[in-house]
Design a protein around this motif. Structure first.
Motif, short mmCIF file in Angstrom:
data_model
loop_
_atom_site.label_atom_id
_atom_site.label_comp_id
_atom_site.label_asym_id
_atom_site.label_seq_id
_atom_site.Cartn_x
_atom_site.Cartn_y
_atom_site.Cartn_z
N PRO A 399 -26.90 10.24 -24.72
CA PRO A 399 -28.26 10.00 -25.22
C PRO A 399 -29.22 10.05 -24.04
O PRO A 399 -28.85 9.79 -22.90
CB PRO A 399 -28.17 8.59 -25.81
N SER A 400 -30.45 10.37 -24.31
CA SER A 400 -31.45 10.46 -23.24
C SER A 400 -31.82 9.07 -22.74
O SER A 400 -32.01 8.14 -23.53
CB SER A 400 -32.71 11.18 -23.77
N VAL A 401 -31.86 8.94 -21.42
CA VAL A 401 -32.29 7.69 -20.78
C VAL A 401 -33.43 8.03 -19.82
O VAL A 401 -33.28 8.88 -18.95
CB VAL A 401 -31.14 7.02 -20.02
N ARG A 402 -34.55 7.37 -20.01
CA ARG A 402 -35.71 7.64 -19.15
C ARG A 402 -35.56 6.91 -17.82
O ARG A 402 -35.36 5.69 -17.79
CB ARG A 402 -37.00 7.21 -19.84
N ILE A 403 -35.63 7.67 -16.73
CA ILE A 403 -35.51 7.08 -15.40
C ILE A 403 -36.89 7.12 -14.75
O ILE A 403 -37.37 8.16 -14.32
CB ILE A 403 -34.49 7.85 -14.54
N LYS A 404 -37.53 5.96 -14.75
CA LYS A 404 -38.86 5.86 -14.15
C LYS A 404 -38.85 4.69 -13.19
O LYS A 404 -38.67 3.54 -13.59
CB LYS A 404 -39.93 5.68 -15.23
N ILE A 405 -39.06 4.99 -11.92
CA ILE A 405 -39.02 3.96 -10.88
C ILE A 405 -40.31 4.01 -10.08
O ILE A 405 -40.74 5.08 -9.62
CB ILE A 405 -37.82 4.18 -9.94
N HIS A 406 -40.93 2.86 -9.92
CA HIS A 406 -42.16 2.78 -9.15
C HIS A 406 -41.83 2.35 -7.74
O HIS A 406 -41.15 1.35 -7.51
CB HIS A 406 -43.13 1.77 -9.78
N ASN A 407 -42.28 3.12 -6.75
CA ASN A 407 -42.06 2.76 -5.36
C ASN A 407 -42.94 1.57 -4.96
O ASN A 407 -44.06 1.48 -5.38
CB ASN A 407 -42.36 3.96 -4.45
#
Length: 407
Positions: A399-407
């Motif tokens: 399944p799609s997993v959103r990878i969003k990381i803020h530096n």
């Protein structure tokens, strides 16, 4: 890991010798020696996992000047430093060789010339002092390091990523691993180092003393990865193996294009260097995350992990990268696993992890050899039983997993 038949024969042949030699009224002590790549490490540890003394000689500055690890240079530096490093570890621990219960040394996998120095020294040492010898698989040591720091019961899933290796395995025991996937070409740390060299990051004022991977991570913090949407490798291959050579080719093509646009020659820093660093790091992290996600699903479907509090251990030199740690934490949170990472100082190669592996094997009486047994180093060696074909046959779509990381 020794082949099963050979391992059983060695255990049968040497059990009586090992048991007789290892009985002692006080806590047993292990000397660990590491020379698999470009760090000469030694440590003395007691049976509880307490580090009594350690020493480490890093070759990083030399290899930064030469633009990468040259095996013969690494070999010579190991040769020049190993006796001093071992002596320092013994002196700092206030332990004489006569008090040691065993010597554990990395014998596989790694750079052959480097492994040979550590093995030759160890063979002379154990014969001189009549001590048992414990050959260590470098990746087994990385996998077990976390158990030195906190109780982590078997089985658990482990992702090992470094400059020379990448693999996913289920750790079922000290010497019992099921290999789910491994690198088909180069390792993630090697890819990031090569990209850093191609970008000439050593010329960047913030990066002159950093390794390639460290430089890439530092500059990526201020970069915009969306400017270079590199494809995640092996998107249509539904297994847990890794491939990073194709990504490096994508990055090289992007660099050449930007050099032409900016009218500069190779070796000059690009204005968009931080964006390329960010995009490269994100794509490496994404590839590791997707293969790990598939491994988790495969393990759950086949009952290979405990239903209560299953664990993913992330270790190896590349595991010190904070962005990669955060990316993997998104996957473990999504799948209900507990993510454990050793501190950065224990992720990179060191004598401590080899000593600990020796302690674990000593406790269970596994792979303990008398000092006169000949052991050969192995530059290439898989960890455990290879199940990558079974994983591939399962063809698990994620399944799609959103990878969003803020530096």
């Amino acid at each position: 890991m020794f082949p099963t038949k050979v391992k059983r024969l060695l255990q049968l042949r040497h059990t009586l010798w090992g048991c007789a030699s290892l009985k002692a009224p006080c806590s047993r002590l292990v000397l660990g020696i590491e020379t698999s790549c470009d760090d000469t490490g030694a440590a003395v540890m007691d049976e509880s996992g307490k580090i009594l003394g350690e020493s480490l000689h890093s070759q990083k500055e030399v290899h930064l000047r030469t633009g990468g690890i040259i095996p013969k240079v690494a070999q010579q530096l190991h040769r020049e430093n190993i006796e001093r490093v071992v002596q320092e570890a013994l002196e700092r621990s206030h332990v004489a060789p006569s008090r040691l219960s065993a010597v554990a040394t990395t014998v596989k996998p790694g750079l052959g010339l480097s492994l040979g120095i550590g093995l030759d020294f160890s063979r002379r040492f154990v014969r001189q002092h009549n001590k048992p010898f414990i050959p260590i698989h470098h990746m087994e040591a990385h996998a077990l390091t976390v158990r030195m720091l906190q109780p982590v019961p078997f089985p658990f899933l482990v992702l090992l990523v470094s400059g020379g290796h990448s693999l996913l395995a289920v750790a079922r025991g000290v010497d019992d691993f099921l290999l789910l996937g491994h690198s088909l070409d180069e390792a993630p740390g090697d890819t990031m180092d090569k990209v850093a060299r191609r970008l000439s990051l050593i010329k960047h004022p913030q990066c002159s003393t950093l390794s390639g991977g460290q430089a890439l991570e530092l500059l990526a913090k201020d970069g915009d990865r969306s400017r270079f949407p590199f494809r995640t490798p092996m998107g249509q291959t539904y297994d847990c193996c890794f491939s990073f050579a194709g990504l490096r080719n994508q990055v090289n093509m992007a660099i050449m294009k930007k050099e032409a646009e900016e009218g500069i020659e190779q070796g000059t820093l690009l204005s968009c260097v931080k964006d390329i660093a960010a995009a490269t790091q994100h794509t490496v992290a994404s590839h590791l995350a997707k293969r790990t996600h598939r491994a988790i699903v495969f393990c759950k479907e086949n009952g290979m992990l405990p239903s209560s509090n299953p664990t993913l251990v992330l270790s190896g030199g590349v595991a010190s990268n904070e962005y990669i740690r955060k990316t993997l934490s998104i996957i473990t949170e999504t799948t209900g696993l507990h993510l454990l990472c050793p501190p950065a100082k224990f992720c990179t190669d060191n004598g401590v992890m080899i000593a600990w592996n020796g302690v674990e094997r000593l406790r269970e009486g596994k792979g303990i050899l008398p000092p006169n047994v000949d052991v050969c180093y192995e530059p290439k060696a898989l960890l455990g039983v290879d199940m990558s074909a079974e994983v591939r046959a399962a063809a698990i779509r994620l399944p799609s997993v959103r990878i969003k990381i803020h530096n």
